[in-house]
Each structure stands twice: as structure tokens, then as C-alpha cells.
Design an enzyme around this catalytic site. Structure first.
Site, short mmCIF file in Angstrom:
data_model
loop_
_atom_site.label_atom_id
_atom_site.label_comp_id
_atom_site.label_asym_id
_atom_site.label_seq_id
_atom_site.Cartn_x
_atom_site.Cartn_y
_atom_site.Cartn_z
N GLU A 84 0.30 -6.11 -4.88
CA GLU A 84 1.24 -6.01 -3.75
C GLU A 84 1.01 -7.15 -2.75
O GLU A 84 1.91 -7.49 -1.99
CB GLU A 84 1.07 -4.67 -3.04
N ARG B 241 7.86 -4.24 -12.64
CA ARG B 241 6.42 -4.16 -12.45
C ARG B 241 5.71 -4.42 -13.77
O ARG B 241 6.24 -4.16 -14.85
CB ARG B 241 6.00 -2.76 -11.95
N ARG C 26 -1.97 9.85 -12.62
CA ARG C 26 -1.28 9.17 -11.54
C ARG C 26 -0.71 10.20 -10.56
O ARG C 26 -0.20 11.25 -10.96
CB ARG C 26 -0.14 8.34 -12.15
N TYR D 222 0.96 -1.68 3.83
CA TYR D 222 -0.10 -1.50 2.82
C TYR D 222 -0.57 -2.87 2.33
O TYR D 222 -1.78 -3.14 2.26
CB TYR D 222 0.43 -0.67 1.66
N GLN E 191 -6.96 8.53 -8.78
CA GLN E 191 -6.75 8.19 -10.19
C GLN E 191 -7.86 7.29 -10.72
O GLN E 191 -8.58 7.62 -11.68
CB GLN E 191 -5.40 7.48 -10.37
N ARG F 191 13.04 0.91 0.23
CA ARG F 191 12.02 0.49 1.21
C ARG F 191 12.58 -0.54 2.19
O ARG F 191 13.48 -1.31 1.82
CB ARG F 191 10.81 -0.08 0.46
N SER G 92 -4.88 -5.81 -4.59
CA SER G 92 -3.65 -5.36 -5.25
C SER G 92 -2.63 -6.47 -5.44
O SER G 92 -2.49 -7.35 -4.58
CB SER G 92 -3.03 -4.26 -4.38
P1 NAP Z 1 -5.16 6.99 -5.32
O1 NAP Z 1 -5.03 7.83 -6.55
O2 NAP Z 1 -4.14 7.12 -4.23
O3 NAP Z 1 -6.61 7.31 -4.69
C1 NAP Z 1 -6.94 6.90 -3.39
C2 NAP Z 1 -8.29 7.48 -3.04
O4 NAP Z 1 -8.63 7.08 -1.70
C3 NAP Z 1 -8.34 9.02 -3.06
O5 NAP Z 1 -9.58 9.43 -3.56
C4 NAP Z 1 -8.25 9.36 -1.58
O6 NAP Z 1 -8.81 10.61 -1.24
C5 NAP Z 1 -9.07 8.22 -1.00
N1 NAP Z 1 -8.87 8.06 0.45
C6 NAP Z 1 -7.70 8.03 1.13
N2 NAP Z 1 -7.94 7.91 2.45
C7 NAP Z 1 -9.29 7.86 2.60
C8 NAP Z 1 -10.14 7.75 3.73
N3 NAP Z 1 -9.66 7.72 4.98
N4 NAP Z 1 -11.48 7.73 3.51
C9 NAP Z 1 -11.98 7.81 2.26
N5 NAP Z 1 -11.22 7.92 1.16
C10 NAP Z 1 -9.88 7.94 1.32
O7 NAP Z 1 -5.27 5.45 -5.68
P2 NAP Z 1 -5.58 4.75 -7.09
O8 NAP Z 1 -4.30 4.54 -7.80
O9 NAP Z 1 -6.69 5.46 -7.75
O10 NAP Z 1 -6.06 3.31 -6.61
C11 NAP Z 1 -7.43 3.04 -6.32
C12 NAP Z 1 -7.52 1.83 -5.40
O11 NAP Z 1 -6.93 0.71 -6.04
C13 NAP Z 1 -6.79 1.98 -4.08
O12 NAP Z 1 -7.50 1.24 -3.12
C14 NAP Z 1 -5.44 1.32 -4.33
O13 NAP Z 1 -4.88 0.88 -3.13
C15 NAP Z 1 -5.87 0.20 -5.24
N6 NAP Z 1 -4.88 -0.29 -6.21
C16 NAP Z 1 -4.21 0.59 -7.01
C17 NAP Z 1 -3.34 0.11 -7.97
C18 NAP Z 1 -2.61 1.05 -8.90
O14 NAP Z 1 -1.62 0.60 -9.50
N7 NAP Z 1 -3.06 2.28 -9.09
C19 NAP Z 1 -3.15 -1.28 -8.10
C20 NAP Z 1 -3.88 -2.15 -7.27
C21 NAP Z 1 -4.75 -1.64 -6.34
P3 NAP Z 1 -7.94 11.99 -1.31
O15 NAP Z 1 -8.00 12.41 -2.74
O16 NAP Z 1 -8.68 12.87 -0.39
O17 NAP Z 1 -6.56 11.65 -0.85
O1 F7E Z 2 6.80 1.88 -6.85
C1 F7E Z 2 10.41 1.59 -7.04
C2 F7E Z 2 9.73 1.12 -5.77
O2 F7E Z 2 5.45 3.54 -5.57
C3 F7E Z 2 7.09 0.97 -7.89
C4 F7E Z 2 0.46 1.49 -5.78
O3 F7E Z 2 -0.49 1.97 -6.70
O4 F7E Z 2 1.07 -0.32 -7.21
C5 F7E Z 2 1.58 0.80 -6.53
O5 F7E Z 2 2.57 0.41 -5.59
C6 F7E Z 2 8.52 0.47 -7.74
C7 F7E Z 2 8.87 -0.01 -6.33
O6 F7E Z 2 4.32 1.63 -6.83
C8 F7E Z 2 11.21 5.09 -6.56
O7 F7E Z 2 10.67 0.71 -4.78
C9 F7E Z 2 12.22 3.31 -7.29
O8 F7E Z 2 9.61 -1.18 -6.41
O9 F7E Z 2 5.27 3.47 -8.09
P1 F7E Z 2 5.46 2.74 -6.84
P2 F7E Z 2 4.11 0.30 -5.98
O10 F7E Z 2 4.89 0.31 -4.72
O11 F7E Z 2 4.33 -0.83 -6.91
C10 F7E Z 2 0.45 -1.32 -6.39
C11 F7E Z 2 -0.07 -2.41 -7.29
C12 F7E Z 2 -0.55 -0.76 -5.46
O12 F7E Z 2 -1.50 -1.43 -5.10
C13 F7E Z 2 -0.21 0.53 -4.79
O13 F7E Z 2 -1.40 1.17 -4.30
O14 F7E Z 2 9.38 1.56 -8.02
N1 F7E Z 2 10.96 2.95 -6.95
N2 F7E Z 2 12.42 4.61 -7.04
C14 F7E Z 2 10.31 4.03 -6.50
N3 F7E Z 2 9.03 4.21 -6.09
C15 F7E Z 2 8.65 5.46 -5.74
N4 F7E Z 2 7.37 5.67 -5.34
N5 F7E Z 2 9.52 6.51 -5.75
C16 F7E Z 2 10.83 6.38 -6.16
O15 F7E Z 2 11.57 7.33 -6.17
#
Ligand code: NAP
Ligand code: F7E
Length: 325
Positions: free
Chosen positions: A133, A222, A189, A154, A13, A283, A131
Site C-alpha cells: 500500500e 491486486r 483472512r 494506513y 492472520q 474509498r 506493505s
Molecule cells: P490482521 O489480521 O488485521 O492482524 C492485525 C493484528 O494486529 C491483530 O492481531 C490485532 O489484534 C493486532 N493489533 C491491532 N491493533 C493493535 C494494537 N493497538 N496493539 C497491538 N496489537 C494490535 O493483519 P494481517 O493481515 O495478519 O497483517 C499482519 C501485518 O502485516 C499488519 O501489520 C498488516 O498491516 C501488514 N500487512 C498485511 C498484508 C496483507 O495482505 N495481509 C500485506 C502487507 C502488510 P486483534 O486481533 O486484537 O484485533
Molecule cells: O481491498 C477493493 C478495494 O480491503 C482490496 C490489507 O491487508 O492489503 C490489504 O489492503 C481492493 C481495494 O485490501 C470491496 O477498494 C472492492 O482496491 O481487501 P482489501 P487492501 O486495501 O488492498 C494491503 C497490502 C495491506 O497492507 C492491508 O493491511 O478491493 N474492494 N470492494 C473492496 N475492498 C473491501 N475491503 N471491501 C469491498 O467490499
């Protein structure tokens, strides 16, 4: 000379939005992708340039965050001005199922990339995707001073990567920044994160293609923003005079329940008739309430989000309605 950037996680994303932003600013963008048996670059369709394009500004390379040699070779060959480490096993619930792999990619992967930068392009500016998290059960509002209390494999891996980033800054003088980003979502997403699961479920139920939506904890809160606003913050961090760490957040928290209410209302439905709680989505340890204080980024970087919570929900549901039609 155009600036050159290397992005890990470019197919994700954030990676796809960041690549678009950097291309629009005239960068030459190099992205790391993993080999996969099916195409994993659909988010990049709009910017893809094949090898036949002369002087292309967007180039994909095979590599993996678990393969330090591939990272070192790429950094040495590309000689990037900026490196954005966005690659990760980023799903919190999945990290309980595959903790070792998660730590290897999300934790140690950052260390491998920092080492590659230190050895082969020490003047490059480095961004680490930290993050919210990492704060886990620390009470809100969370800012750069809040002590970490990670609640998943994570989050533990992200804390390790965060400290590695700080250590390489202090030990070797790398221009290394960590952005502590709170949840950010959008039309791109992944489908198993709760916001997209709800947006897709509401759209499909509204269209009569699905009868119910199974979710886990509806009480979790969140601080949800839009990914386009958040990748802009990454770029701003690497423009600063000195490397530092910043919280990026809207400052507003909403529950999963509220997200459901708004998403189903968008298709004219009452969410309570369709959403069921299924314990399989709970979880082993949950993060209850994240709400960020991004005063530092707003003051020092001039960053602020444009997309409101309601706009975010509407944009995601509308995109799903289009997908399904
Ligand atoms: P995402 O959509 O899950 O994208 C993750 C990326 O990492 C994908 O391109 C994936 O490749 C790649 N990847 C996974 N395993 C890998 C490996 N072994 N070697 C190289 N690349 C690998 O995540 P995102 O939401 O864009 O988030 C981007 C970054 O910000 C991540 O590090 C995430 O943990 C962090 N983050 C996200 C959020 C959020 O709310 N979105 C918040 C805080 C931090 P594939 O496409 O091949 O799977
Ligand atoms: O869950 C609750 C779940 O998986 C949000 C990643 O981008 O943001 C993300 O992590 C909340 C949690 O995101 C379902 O238990 C309820 O409390 O969308 P999520 P996350 O865990 O906050 C952080 C900042 C990152 O860094 C991560 O990479 O929603 N929840 N019901 C659920 N969550 C999921 N996935 N599925 C459900 O059915």
C-alpha cells in the site's frame, strides 16, 4: 537453547501462521495480545497452551502498540532473539474513518517497539510488516526502488514505520528488516477484506443463505498470494547475513472482478447475477494497480510462492463452504 521470538499481532492472520511456523522450528514463541471483551484468539486455538502447561513454548502476554511502557517491559523481560512487528490497524478503508488511531498503532507503534528493542534487547533481529500500500499510485511493477505514493492514512502510517525501521538500522545498527508484502490472503483472512468477503458471499449464495453481495471498486487490481508462503519470507529475512528490505509478491495481478468470477464459478454460479456495486464501499482515494517484482527476495533469500491465484481462491471458498455447513 531454543531461539525466542516475540510477535505483535499474533492473533491476526499472519501472526497465527507465523507462530505456527516458528513453533514447528523449535522456537519459544511469545505473542502480544490486546485485552478484548470477547475472545480474539480463535486463530490460535490449534497452538494455545494455558499457564498450567509446564515448560510451555507458546506464551501470550497482554500489551498494546499504543502503550510504550508495556512494550519496553515485555522486551526487557522476554529478551527475544527475534521480534516480528505484525500488529496494526490493518484495514485501509477503516483508516479513513479512524486516521489518528491508525497512525498511533500502525505508525508510532512500530517506533515504540523499535525503541524498546534498542534499549532492552539491541541484539534482537527485528521484522517490520511493511506493505505494498506504500506504493499507492506508483505504476506497476513495484520493487524496492519504486518511490512511495501512499493513498490512505494506513499507507502513510506504514511509510512512517518503514522509514523508522531503516533509520534504526542506520543509526543504531539494529538488525532491522522491512518486508514490503503485497496482498496475501487465505482461510484465516478477516471477513471485511475483499477476498474473504467474496469467498464467504459466494459460499453463502451457493448454499441459498444470502441473495446478493455488495462490493465497491471491481476494477482494482491486486497481486494476491497465500499468507503461509508470505510468513515464510518474514522468517527468511531474519536468517540473512545482513539486514535489508525486500518486496514479497507473486508477480501476477488480478482484478476484484476476476476474483469474483473464479469464486462464484467454484460454486457453479455466474457472479454477475449476484454481485452489486455499492458506492459506500468506494474509498476517498483508491489504489488501482499493485503488482510486485520480488526478484531480490527470490535471488537473495531463495523465496518463492507455492500457492497459485486459482488455488488461493478455491481454498478460500472451500473453507467457507465448510464453515457454513
Ligand atoms: P490482521 O489480521 O488485521 O492482524 C492485525 C493484528 O494486529 C491483530 O492481531 C490485532 O489484534 C493486532 N493489533 C491491532 N491493533 C493493535 C494494537 N493497538 N496493539 C497491538 N496489537 C494490535 O493483519 P494481517 O493481515 O495478519 O497483517 C499482519 C501485518 O502485516 C499488519 O501489520 C498488516 O498491516 C501488514 N500487512 C498485511 C498484508 C496483507 O495482505 N495481509 C500485506 C502487507 C502488510 P486483534 O486481533 O486484537 O484485533
Ligand atoms: O481491498 C477493493 C478495494 O480491503 C482490496 C490489507 O491487508 O492489503 C490489504 O489492503 C481492493 C481495494 O485490501 C470491496 O477498494 C472492492 O482496491 O481487501 P482489501 P487492501 O486495501 O488492498 C494491503 C497490502 C495491506 O497492507 C492491508 O493491511 O478491493 N474492494 N470492494 C473492496 N475492498 C473491501 N475491503 N471491501 C469491498 O467490499
Amino acid at each position: 537453547m531454543n531461539r525466542r521470538a516475540l510477535i505483535t499481532g499474533v492473533s491476526g492472520q499472519d501472526g497465527s501462521h507465523l507462530a505456527e511456523l516458528l513453533l514447528s522450528k523449535g522456537y519459544e514463541v511469545h505473542g502480544l495480545i490486546r485485552r478484548s471483551s470477547s475472545i480474539s484468539t480463535t486463530r490460535l486455538d490449534g497452538i494455545y497452551q494455558g499457564p498450567e502447561v509446564a515448560g510451555r513454548s507458546f506464551v501470550l502476554h497482554y500489551g498494546d502498540l499504543t502503550d510504550g511502557q508495556s512494550l519496553a517491559r515485555l522486551v526487557a523481560d522476554i529478551q527475544p532473539d527475534e521480534v516480528y512487528n505484525l500488529g496494526a490497524q490493518s484495514h485501509v478503508a477503516v483508516s479513513f474513518e479512524i486516521p489518528e488511531f491508525t497512525f498511533d498503532v500502525t505508525g508510532q507503534g512500530a517506533l515504540r517497539l523499535l525503541e524498546a528493542v534498542r534499549n532492552h534487547a539491541p541484539a534482537a533481529r527485528f521484522y517490520q510488516a511493511s506493505s505494498s500500500e506504500m506504493f499507492g499510485s506508483a505504476p506497476p511493477p513495484q520493487n524496492e526502488q519504486t518511490a512511495f505514493h501512499p493513498r490512505s492514512p494506513y499507507a502513510v502510517a506504514k511509510v512512517a514505520a518503514h522509514y523508522a525501521t531503516q533509520n534504526y538500522r542506520e543509526a543504531y545498527g539494529l538488525f532491522a528488516c522491512a518486508g514490503i508484502l503485497f496482498n496475501h490472503e487465505g482461510e484465516r483472512r478477516g471477513e471485511t477484506f475483499v477476498t474473504q468477503k467474496i469467498a464467504r458471499g459466494a459460499a453463502r449464495i451457493g448454499q441459498g443463505r444470502q441473495s446478493e453481495l455488495l462490493l465497491g471498486n471491481l476494477d482494482a487490481r491486486r497481486d494476491w498470494g497465500h499468507a503461509v508462503d508470505y510468513v515464510h519470507a518474514m522468517w527468511l529475512m531474519l536468517r540473512a547475513d545482513a539486514p535489508d528490505d525486500y518486496v514479497i509478491a507473486t508477480g501476477e495481478a488480478h482484478s476484484v472482478r476476476e476474483f469474483c468470477q473464479l469464486a462464484f464459478a467454484r460454486v457453479g454460479l455466474d457472479w454477475e447475477r449476484y454481485v452489486k456495486v455499492d458506492e459506500r464501499y468506494l474509498r476517498p482515494s483508491e489504489v488501482d494497480h499493485l503488482c510486485g517484482d520480488s526478484t531480490k527476495a527470490r535471488t537473495a533469500l531463495g523465496w518463492q510462492p507455492d500457492v497459485s491465484f486459482e488455488q488461493l481462491v478455491h481454498r478460500m471458498v472451500d473453507a467457507q463452504l465448510e464453515n457454513e455447513s
